[in-house]
Design a protein around this motif. Sequence first.
Motif, short mmCIF file in Angstrom:
data_model
loop_
_atom_site.label_atom_id
_atom_site.label_comp_id
_atom_site.label_asym_id
_atom_site.label_seq_id
_atom_site.Cartn_x
_atom_site.Cartn_y
_atom_site.Cartn_z
N PHE A 19 0.82 -1.21 0.00
CA PHE A 19 0.00 0.00 0.00
C PHE A 19 0.85 1.26 0.00
O PHE A 19 0.46 2.28 -0.55
N TRP A 23 -0.58 3.88 -2.72
CA TRP A 23 -1.23 5.14 -2.32
C TRP A 23 -0.45 6.39 -2.72
O TRP A 23 -1.08 7.40 -3.07
N THR A 94 -5.61 -2.26 -5.08
CA THR A 94 -5.95 -2.10 -3.67
C THR A 94 -6.91 -3.19 -3.22
O THR A 94 -6.70 -3.81 -2.16
#
Length: 130
Positions: A19, A23, A94
């Motif tokens: 992540f 992100w 994700t």
Amino acid sequence: MVKLQLNDVNAYGFNLFSFMGVWPLIYAGLMFIDERMQPIPAWPSFLASNGSGVMGMMPYLLLRESRPYFSGKKDGFIKLFDARLTGVALLLRTIGLIIYALYFGNFDEFIKQWQTRRFLYLMSWDFALL
């Protein structure tokens, strides 16, 4: 995780690490479009965020001026980050990571590792701030 020795790593920890790559790309889509209307460039903060997480992104986010609109022509780089396909790809990545963690991860083991491994602890706080 940094040494790619993933046998000891819980799926939740691996996903958290992943992540921290996904992100910043999501934020990049916003930052590079927003950069056109700002007095400061976004790319140094984007590069720093890939190595240091949210701390690298903070200078840009704190120094930027509020501009709720975009004016100007989109070049190929902006079009790539603004494309629906890019958003869908990041969303699917994700969702895939979440499903992987839920299926292969052990949350109790993750909590034990979170309490004993400084890297995982720091990465968790960095992701929460991001």
